[in-house]
Design an enzyme around this catalytic site. Structure first.
Site, PDB file in Angstrom:
ATOM      1  CB  CYS A  36      -7.159  -1.779   6.554  1.00  0.00           C
ATOM      2  SG  CYS A  36      -6.706  -1.640   4.803  1.00  0.00           S
ATOM      3  CB  CYS A  88      -0.930  -0.005   1.216  1.00  0.00           C
ATOM      4  SG  CYS A  88      -2.070   1.394   1.286  1.00  0.00           S
TER       5      CYS A  88
END
Length: 376
Positions: free
Chosen positions: A210, A111
C-alpha cells in the site's frame, strides 16, 4: 469448540475500515449481529496523496472517503485515526531496513502485528472497546476451557491466517473476523455489499504494497537507499553481470537479472544468495534453491508455545501452499526440517506453523540449509 466471530453477547466493537469491500461487509455483519460498532479508518501516511490512488490500497484519501460512506450506510459512528508515525516507523522503515540487510520482509504481516493488533487494539481497549473487527478471512475458535485458537477460514481459497500468525493470546481474545466462517466467493461478498447499499461493492481489491504508490518496489528502495553498483556472480564466484543495488533482488528471483553471460547448460538462473556486506548477488540453477531445513527467530505463538519436537504443516508465503515439517523450539529459536525440499525460501520471510487448520504460531526465517549448497 465455538466460532467467536459473531460473539454471543453484544460487545463494543471497533471496526477497522480500510475503504474496501471486505472490511465494510465485516463491519455491517458485526452491527447486524447486535454489537455496538464504531468504524475507524487508519490514516497511515503523513501525505495520503503520495500513497496509492484510484482504490488500489488502504492509505488514500479516496479510501478514507469510501470507508466513511460505508459507515454512514451501515449507520455507525465513524472516525479517522492518525497512525502515520507508528506506521512509518514499524512498517515502512522496517521494510527498508530488512531489504537493506538482504532479507525479504512481509509488510502486511508486520502491519497486523504492530498496527492493527497492537497500536489500534491498545487504543481501542483504553477507550473501553471489547474487540477489534477486521475483514480478514480467518476464524477465532473458543474452546471449552475458555482459551481461543486462530484457525484458517472456512474457504481456503480466501484464507488469510498466514498474515495473522503473529497474533498472541491477548490479541486473539479481542479479535473479531466476521467473514472467516463464511464459505462464499468474493463475488457473493460483493453481492452482499450491493444488497446492503455499500458503494464499495465493485471496488477492486488491492494486491500490492500500500505504501509504494506505483507498485515499483525496486524503484522505491532505490529512492530510499540510493544506487549501489555491484556484481552478479555464479556459484564459483565468477562475475556474470552487474546490478544497481543488491536490495532490489529476492531469493528465487528469475526475471530482471540482466545477465549477459548465459549459463553453461543454457537453462535459466535464479537468485541464490544476496550479500549486503559485499554487495553481490549470487545466481545459479533452480535445483540449488532446494531447502531442506531452516532456523527461524522471534517466534510468536497463538497460544502456548509447543514443547518438544512436533509434526506440522507450514506456509511460507501469503499465497503459498502447505508443506509438511517437523519443528522444535531450541534456545528460543525454531528449528524446522522439511519432509520434502522446498524452493524460494528467503531470510526475512515468515514461516507459519499449522496443526490441521489451527495456527500454532509464526517466526521469522533467519537462515536456511540447502540440499546442495549448505547453509544460506
Amino acid at each position: 469448540m465455538t466460532d467467536t466471530s459473531q460473539r454471543s453477547r453484544p460487545l463494543r466493537v471497533l471496526a477497522a475500515m480500510s475503504g474496501g469491500v471486505d472490511s465494510a461487509v465485516a463491519a455491517a455483519r458485526a452491527a447486524e449481529a447486535g454489537h455496538d460498532v464504531t468504524g475507524v479508518h487508519l490514516a497511515l501516511s503523513a501525505n495520503p496523496q503520495s500513497f496509492r490512488t484510484g482504490a488500489r490500497g488502504c492509505c488514500t484519501i479516496e479510501d478514507s472517503r469510501d470507508a466513511r460512506r460505508a459507515a454512514d450506510v451501515i449507520g455507525i459512528p465513524f472516525y479517522v485515526w492518525d497512525l502515520a508515525d507508528r506506521f512509518r516507523e514499524d512498517v515502512v522503515e522496517d521494510f527498508v531496513a530488512e531489504y537493506e540487510a538482504g532479507r525479504t520482509p512481509n509488510p502486511c504481516l508486520r502491519c497486523n502485528e504492530k498496527i492493527k493488533f497492537a497500536a489500534l487494539l491498545d487504543k481501542a481497549l483504553a477507550l473501553g472497546f471489547d474487540a477489534v473487527c477486521t475483514g480478514h478471512y480467518a476464524q477465532v475458535i473458543l474452546r471449552e476451557d475458555g482459551t481461543r485458537e486462530l484457525h484458517r477460514a472456512s474457504d481456503m481459497a480466501k484464507d488469510q491466517s498466514y498474515v495473522l500468525g503473529v497474533l498472541d493470546d491477548r490479541q486473539l481474545a479481542h479479535a473479531m473476523f466476521p467473514l472467516g466462517d463464511t464459505v462464499t466467493t468474493k463475488e457473493e461478498i460483493r453481492a452482499e455489499a450491493e444488497r446492503r447499499g455499500l458503494a464499495v461493492a465493485k471496488k477492486p481489491d488491492s494486491h500490492d504494497i500500500c505504501f509504494i504508490a506505483d507498485g515499483d518496489t525496486q524503484g522505491f528502495l532505490a529512492n530510499r537507499l540510493g544506487k549501489a553498483e555491484g556484481d552478479i556472480v555464479d556459484e564459483s564466484g565468477t562475475k556474470v553481470g552487474s546490478h544497481e543495488g543488491a536490495y532490489g533482488f529476492t531469493i528465487g528471483q528469475r526475471k530482471g537479472l540482466r545477465i549477459g553471460t548465459p549459463a553453461p547448460d543454457g537453462k535459466p538462473r535464479y537468485v541464490l544468495d544476496i550479500s549486503p556486506v559485499t554487495n553481490t548477488v549470487t545466481v545459479g540453477p533452480a535445483a540449488a534453491l532446494d531447502v531442506t531445513a531452516l532456523t527461524a527467530i522471534k517466534p510468536r505463538w497463538c497460544g502456548a508455545a509447543p514443547s518438544g519436537p512436533g509434526t506440522y504443516t507450514a506456509q511460507l508465503r501469503a499465497h503459498g501452499g502447505e508443506t509438511g515439517v517437523t519443528a522444535e523450539l531450541v534456545d528460543g529459536e525454531l528449528r524446522v526440517s522439511f519432509t520434502e525440499p522446498v524452493r524460494g525460501v528467503a531470510p526475512g520471510q515468515a514461516i507459519v506453523l499449522y496443526d490441521g487448520t489451527r495456527v500454532v504460531g509464526s517466526a521469522t526465517i533467519a537462515s536456511t540449509v540447502r540440499a546442495t549448497a549448505g547453509v544460506a
